[in-house]
Scaffold this motif. Structure first.
Motif, PDB file in Angstrom:
ATOM      1  N   LYS A  37       1.022  -1.143   0.199  1.00  0.00           N
ATOM      2  CA  LYS A  37       0.569  -0.574  -0.308  1.00  0.00           C
ATOM      3  C   LYS A  37       0.749   1.538   0.272  1.00  0.00           C
ATOM      4  O   LYS A  37       0.592   2.080  -0.541  1.00  0.00           O
ATOM      5  N   LEU A  38       2.269   0.793   0.528  1.00  0.00           N
ATOM      6  CA  LEU A  38       2.561   2.561   0.924  1.00  0.00           C
ATOM      7  C   LEU A  38       3.322   2.880  -0.550  1.00  0.00           C
ATOM      8  O   LEU A  38       3.650   3.869  -0.835  1.00  0.00           O
ATOM      9  N   SER A  39       4.155   1.651  -0.999  1.00  0.00           N
ATOM     10  CA  SER A  39       4.771   1.541  -2.208  1.00  0.00           C
ATOM     11  C   SER A  39       3.851   2.111  -3.461  1.00  0.00           C
ATOM     12  O   SER A  39       4.013   3.537  -4.269  1.00  0.00           O
ATOM     13  N   CYS A  40       2.230   1.955  -3.396  1.00  0.00           N
ATOM     14  CA  CYS A  40       1.857   2.343  -4.456  1.00  0.00           C
ATOM     15  C   CYS A  40       0.930   3.526  -4.658  1.00  0.00           C
ATOM     16  O   CYS A  40       0.758   4.552  -4.937  1.00  0.00           O
ATOM     17  N   PRO A  46      -3.745   5.243  -8.409  1.00  0.00           N
ATOM     18  CA  PRO A  46      -5.069   4.700  -7.415  1.00  0.00           C
ATOM     19  C   PRO A  46      -5.632   3.472  -6.559  1.00  0.00           C
ATOM     20  O   PRO A  46      -4.954   2.453  -6.997  1.00  0.00           O
ATOM     21  N   VAL A  47      -6.399   3.254  -5.885  1.00  0.00           N
ATOM     22  CA  VAL A  47      -6.605   2.471  -4.459  1.00  0.00           C
ATOM     23  C   VAL A  47      -7.511   1.194  -5.831  1.00  0.00           C
ATOM     24  O   VAL A  47      -6.950   0.314  -5.206  1.00  0.00           O
ATOM     25  N   GLU A  48      -7.990   1.473  -6.282  1.00  0.00           N
ATOM     26  CA  GLU A  48      -8.065   0.370  -7.945  1.00  0.00           C
ATOM     27  C   GLU A  48      -6.549  -0.630  -7.839  1.00  0.00           C
ATOM     28  O   GLU A  48      -6.982  -1.802  -7.844  1.00  0.00           O
ATOM     29  N   ALA A  53      -2.942  -4.550  -7.266  1.00  0.00           N
ATOM     30  CA  ALA A  53      -1.688  -5.377  -6.855  1.00  0.00           C
ATOM     31  C   ALA A  53      -1.614  -6.065  -6.030  1.00  0.00           C
ATOM     32  O   ALA A  53      -1.178  -7.421  -5.489  1.00  0.00           O
ATOM     33  N   LEU A  54      -2.512  -6.186  -4.655  1.00  0.00           N
ATOM     34  CA  LEU A  54      -2.531  -7.337  -4.069  1.00  0.00           C
ATOM     35  C   LEU A  54      -3.039  -8.567  -3.822  1.00  0.00           C
ATOM     36  O   LEU A  54      -2.334  -9.422  -3.245  1.00  0.00           O
TER      37      LEU A  54
END
Length: 198
Positions: A37-40, A46-48, A53-54
Motif C-alpha cells: 500500500k505504501l509503495s502504491c 489509485p486505490v484500484e 497488486a495485493l
C-alpha cells in the motif's frame, strides 16, 4: 477437474465460493500488505491499483505450492475522500474509524486475480459506494459492544450482512463486491475454464 485454491484465510470469501457451488481449498498467503500500500501511494496509484497488486501478489505466492491449480487472490480496499483505511488494530481504532466515516460516503474496491503456475490469467476490479448515516456516539458505543471482536475483521469495521447494516443510509453496488470479491465475473471465468458447467 482443475483444482481451485483461494489464496486467503477469509471465511467470508470461502463461503461465497462454496455457496455458489465452487469446491475450493483455502491457503492464506503471507504478504506485507502495508508495504504494498505504501509503495502504491508513493507512486500515486489509485486505490484500484493497490487492491489489484495485493490480490495478484497473494495469488502468486500461493501458486508455487499448487501446480496446475487455478489460484484466486482477492483483496478489498476502503477509500473515503482520498484516504485509504485499513483493518483496525483494536476496538478504540475501530471506533475512531467509524467516527471518521460517519455521515460520509466511501467506496469499497474489491479485486480478484486468477493465476495458474505463475501466469496471470484473469482479473476483475469492482467498486461499491456506501453512505454511513450520521449516527450518535451512544449508538456507536452500543454497536461496538454488540459487534465485539467482529469489528476488527473487516476494513470498514462492519459486517453489512448483520448488525453493521444499521450503520448505513444508502448502499450502491454489487452485494458480493461489498462482501469482498467480485463473485459473478469470477464465476463466469470459472465456467469458461471448465470448473463449473457452462
Amino acid at each position: 477437474m482443475t483444482a481451485v485454491v483461494l489464496a486467503s484465510g477469509s471465511r467470508t470469501r470461502a463461503l461465497m465460493l462454496e455457496q455458489a457451488g465452487v469446491t475450493v481449498s483455502c491457503h492464506p498467503a503471507a504478504v506485507d500488505e502495508e508495504e504494498v500500500k505504501l509503495s502504491c501511494r508513493a507512486e500515486g496509484l489509485p486505490v484500484e491499483a493497490a487492491a489489484e497488486a495485493l490480490a495478484e501478489l497473494k495469488a502468486m505466492r500461493v501458486t508455487r505450492r499448487h501446480p496446475g491449480a487455478l489460484v484466486i487472490g482477492a483483496d478489498q480496499m476502503l477509500e473515503c475522500e482520498g484516504d485509504w483505511f485499513d483493518k483496525p488494530a483494536d476496538r478504540a481504532a475501530a471506533r475512531d474509524q467509524l467516527l471518521r466515516l460517519r455521515g460520509r460516503t466511501h467506496r469499497l474496491v474489491s479485486c480478484a486475480v486468477v493465476v495458474r503456475d505463475g501466469e496471470r490469467l484473469w482479473h476483475q476490479v469492482q467498486s461499491a459506494r456506501l453512505t454511513v448515516r450520521p449516527f450518535t456516539e451512544a449508538f456507536l458505543d452500543d454497536y461496538i459492544d454488540r459487534a465485539g471482536e467482529r469489528v476488527l475483521g473487516s476494513v470498514g469495521c462492519y459486517q453489512i450482512e448483520g448488525l453493521g447494516a444499521q450503520l448505513f443510509s444508502r448502499v450502491e453496488g454489487d452485494w458480493f463486491t461489498i462482501l469482498g470479491m467480485p463473485l459473478l465475473p469470477l464465476l463466469g471465468f470459472l465456467r469458461a475454464h471448465g470448473v463449473l458447467v457452462e
